[in-house]
Design an enzyme around this catalytic site. Structure first.
Site, PDB file in Angstrom:
ATOM      1  N   THR A  11     -71.324  25.083 -34.328  1.00 49.53           N
ATOM      2  CA  THR A  11     -70.878  23.732 -33.965  1.00 49.53           C
ATOM      3  C   THR A  11     -69.888  23.747 -32.796  1.00 49.53           C
ATOM      4  OG1 THR A  11     -69.087  23.821 -35.592  1.00 49.53           O
ATOM      5  CG2 THR A  11     -71.179  22.883 -36.316  1.00 49.53           C
ATOM      6  N   GLY A  12     -69.465  24.922 -32.341  1.00 54.34           N
ATOM      7  CA  GLY A  12     -68.468  25.013 -31.285  1.00 54.34           C
ATOM      8  C   GLY A  12     -69.059  24.881 -29.896  1.00 54.34           C
ATOM      9  N   ILE A  13     -68.200  24.976 -28.892  1.00 52.86           N
ATOM     10  CA  ILE A  13     -68.637  24.855 -27.499  1.00 52.86           C
ATOM     11  C   ILE A  13     -69.676  25.915 -27.169  1.00 52.86           C
ATOM     12  CG2 ILE A  13     -67.909  25.009 -25.089  1.00 52.86           C
ATOM     13  CD1 ILE A  13     -65.197  23.982 -25.897  1.00 52.86           C
ATOM     14  N   LYS A 113     -57.614  36.934 -23.737  1.00 55.08           N
ATOM     15  CA  LYS A 113     -56.441  37.423 -24.469  1.00 55.08           C
ATOM     16  C   LYS A 113     -56.561  38.925 -24.726  1.00 55.08           C
ATOM     17  CE  LYS A 113     -56.486  34.277 -27.783  1.00 55.08           C
ATOM     18  NZ  LYS A 113     -57.462  33.325 -27.204  1.00 55.08           N
ATOM     19  N   TYR A 146     -58.332  40.257 -31.403  1.00 59.08           N
ATOM     20  CA  TYR A 146     -59.567  40.614 -30.699  1.00 59.08           C
ATOM     21  C   TYR A 146     -59.902  42.085 -30.898  1.00 59.08           C
ATOM     22  CZ  TYR A 146     -59.813  36.234 -27.965  1.00 59.08           C
ATOM     23  OH  TYR A 146     -59.941  34.940 -27.546  1.00 59.08           O
TER      24      TYR A 146
END
Length: 355
Positions: A11-13, A113, A146
């Site tokens: 559902t994200g970008i 990041k 990450y």
């Protein structure tokens, strides 16, 4: 063998753009989320909580993916909690699928990041790397979720024999509602508010970002990169930066964006004007804008993430990314960044998310 994709965070970008591209290519595509979207025709929803093993086992019991794309994360109150939660999500997912022996490739989306440090030390003195960022730069000597996510993928790949790819985009520009990191839509909402109340389009960030070179990543470019790296043998088991391929200075692009909304534009004036402060009283203003224009999202927080935009635009160094590694291996997709913003604004208007 037919390609079967499991998009985690569909559902994200990034996940929504990726899902659409996979479907267009004829892949059987499952979209895993806690609250799956039904907006993408052909996407098969999978409702699951990545932190709940029983939920995952039940949701995935009849699914045997060949390719897994991990495009989501969960923000926590500290980096140690980010590490614990976000590594557990990946470990649970890959553990549940391990016995199926179906997985050929796992692609993980992280970001810059990796080079700049986590939110607690983001682009701070002592953690300012040399730009442009290159994939061979070593990890920072600091806790970073990450790195923990990557390590989970590496460990599972060694155990189960699949290949992997790591994808490090700059700020991702694309459409999604309810996304925690959405600079493009945040700027569109901010510009719409400025226009409604007759306020100048004031640059919020640092002098370094205003004057320095920058780049961004269009969601469609990132989606194409994910598919390329997961299906191209020479790209297996590699980490990649991924950006549009051009450079810009915000002092140029800011005026372009402001002009496109018909606004008075104000640039860097010797101080920072964070969007989080500028927009903190705008909830009622946005409700009126939404009501007057028949927009879908009445809640400002559904669309705008000023805290994240402030992090990006407030960095004390210019930030740009080297794409040579991908180019040398054959990924040649390019996107003009000015176009990528205008296309996003047009999409937001057509879907009645901004006036």
């Amino acid at each position: 063998m037919k390609n079967i994709a499991l998009v985690v965070g569909a559902t994200g970008i990034t996940g929504s753009a990726l899902s659409q591209q996979l479907i267009n290519k004829g892949w059987t595509t499952y979209g895993l989320a806690r609250n799956p979207s039904k907006d993408i025709t052909g996407l098969q929803p999978v409702v699951a909580n990545l932190l709940d093993l029983d939920s995952l086992k039940l949701a995935l019991q009849d699914i045997t993916p060949t390719h897994i794309y991990i495009t989501t994360w969960m923000r926590q109150d500290s980096e140690l909690e980010n590490i614990r939660v976000n590594s557990l999500m990946i470990r649970n997912l890959l553990d549940v699928l391990s016995s199926k022996k179906s997985v050929q490739h796992v692609a993980l989306v992280t970001g810059l990041k990796h080079y700049l440090g986590p939110f607690e030390a983001y682009a701070k003195e002592g953690f300012l790397p040399e730009t442009p960022f290159r994939e061979e730069q070593p990890r920072l000597d600091i806790d970073n979720f990450y790195y923990a996510q990557e390590d989970e993928v590496y460990a599972a790949a060694a155990r189960d024999g699949f290949t992997w790819s790591i994808h490090r985009p700059h700020t991702v520009i694309g459409k999604a509602v309810g996304n925690l990191m959405n600079l493009g839509t945040t700027l569109a909402v901010y510009a719409s508010i400025c226009k409604a109340i007759g306020k100048p389009f004031q640059w919020p960030g640092s002098e370094a970002q205003w004057n320095g070179l920058s780049d961004v990543t269009d969601a469609e470019v990132l989606a194409a990169h994910l598919i390329w790296a997961s299906t191209t043998e020479q790209a297996f088991n590699e980490a990649f930066n991924v950006v549009n391929g051009d450079f810009f200075r915000w002092k140029w692009l800011w005026k372009k964006i402001g002009d496109s909304f018909g606004l008075e534009v104000k640039g860097y004036d010797g101080t920072m004007h964070p969007l989080e402060q500028q927009m903190q009283q705008d909830s009622e203003v946005w409700k009126k804008i939404a009501t007057d224009n028949g927009l879908k999202a009445m809640d400002l927080n559904q669309l705008a993430s000023p805290w994240h935009t402030d992090l990006d635009l407030g960095r004390p160094i210019e930030v740009n990314t080297d794409m040579s590694k991908s180019r040398k291996l054959g990924f040649l997709v390019f996107k003009n960044t000015e176009d990528c913003f205008y296309e996003l604004f047009a999409k937001l208007r057509s879907e009645r998310l901004i006036p």
